[in-house]
Design an enzyme around this catalytic site. Structure first.
Site, PDB file in Angstrom:
ATOM      1  N   PRO A   2      48.666  28.186 112.382  1.00 21.02           N
ATOM      2  CA  PRO A   2      47.546  27.455 112.995  1.00 21.02           C
ATOM      3  C   PRO A   2      48.045  26.519 114.085  1.00 21.02           C
ATOM      4  CG  PRO A   2      47.351  27.474 110.608  1.00 21.02           C
ATOM      5  CD  PRO A   2      48.713  28.021 110.927  1.00 21.02           C
ATOM      6  N   GLU A   3      47.415  26.593 115.260  1.00 15.74           N
ATOM      7  CA  GLU A   3      47.799  25.755 116.387  1.00 15.74           C
ATOM      8  C   GLU A   3      46.773  24.629 116.545  1.00 15.74           C
ATOM      9  OE1 GLU A   3      48.838  27.913 119.916  1.00 15.74           O
ATOM     10  OE2 GLU A   3      49.837  29.506 118.810  1.00 15.74           O
ATOM     11  N   ARG A 109      52.226  30.944 101.621  1.00 18.79           N
ATOM     12  CA  ARG A 109      53.657  31.007 101.935  1.00 18.79           C
ATOM     13  C   ARG A 109      54.381  29.692 101.687  1.00 18.79           C
ATOM     14  NH1 ARG A 109      53.707  34.531 107.570  1.00 18.79           N
ATOM     15  NH2 ARG A 109      52.216  36.104 106.897  1.00 18.79           N
TER      16      ARG A 109
END
Length: 270
Positions: A2-3, A109
């Site tokens: 996610p940016e 993750r």
């Protein structure tokens, strides 16, 4: 990963659920993500009222009335879920409010992180102290980039991805901004004229604002807190479009640079 637009979208989605509410239950469902949760997170957050939610670069900030801020990073696959029916194996942090809502941090993750920092000391917290200006704030200007790029022969794309120069920019949006500004990714940063830097700053802001309006881009595990998927990917000019037409009529090319894919059009980006 996610940016900035995705994190901004998440913060906007969390505000109606958390802002102004008292946290009645805080539960960590494992010991760590990329690193350990603060050992006293539950004690320090339970009973606190959420005063504000904000973003710095790719970090989200949950500020409480106790003078502390919980700062989270979503890593590669993190996202927040609002009022899920059941908790899953990858739901690692639960925040419940006095209004009966539940915000759940999900990270399959486990490359994300959660920290507690004194709000008054937040700007000098080491990860924040090292960051450059926000790309949507007044600190980013062509004059600033001219100083930051002065004498630098490194490619402009490489320097835009350096969080010490501009905070929060990631691969997708740098590729898109360079396309909109008609600048080749490998152009030596120090060679850019003021006219081209003006164009670049405007392009960065335009791309980020359009992405936020669209709810971000959908990549792998990313979704907004309400479960909806961002749709900015439908507006991509070059990213992920190898072999397809650029808006100028040229063909999009892909190249691997330092483990990242760079997408650009040789016809309009020079």
């Amino acid at each position: 990963m996610p940016e900035l637009p995705e994190v901004e979208t998440i913060i906007r989605g969390l505000r109606p659920v958390l802002e102004g509410r008292v946290l009645t239950r805080v539960e960590t469902r494992r010991a760590d993500l990329r690193r350990a949760f603060p050992s006293d997170l539950r004690q320090r957050m339970t009973g606190a009222r959420v005063a504000a939610l904000s973003r710095r670069a790719k970090y989200g900030i949950v500020e409480t009335d106790r003078g502390e801020s919980m700062i989270f990073h979503l890593g590669m696959s993190g996202r927040w879920r609002i009022d899920p029916g059941e908790l899953g194996v990858h739901d690692h942090l639960v925040l419940e409010t006095d209004a009966g809502h539940r915000a759940v941090l999900n990270d399959p993750r486990r490359f994300g992180s959660v920290d507690l920092v004194e709000t008054a000391m937040r700007d000098i917290w080491p990860p924040f102290a090292a960051l450059g200006p926000e790309p949507l704030g007044d600190g980013l200007s062509s004059a600033y980039l001219e100083r930051a790029f002065d004498g630098r022969v490194a490619p402009v794309k490489t320097l835009l991805l350096d969080q010490r120069i501009v905070a929060g920019l990631g691969n997708i949006y740098v590729c898109e901004a360079l396309s909109l500004a008609r600048i080749a990714p490998r152009t030596p940063a120090g060679s850019l004229s003021k006219v081209r830097l003006d164009r670049l700053v405007a392009a960065i802001r335009a791309v980020l604002l359009a992405a936020i309006e669209a709810g971000g881009s959908t990549l792998r595990d990313y979704a907004r807190p309400d479960g909806e998927l961002g749709y900015f990917a439908k507006q991509w000019r070059v990213y992920g479009r190898e072999g397809l037409n650029c808006p100028c009529g040229g063909t999009v090319t892909r190249r691997a640079d330092g483990g990242r894919s760079t997408f650009w059009c040789a016809r309009c980006q020079r």
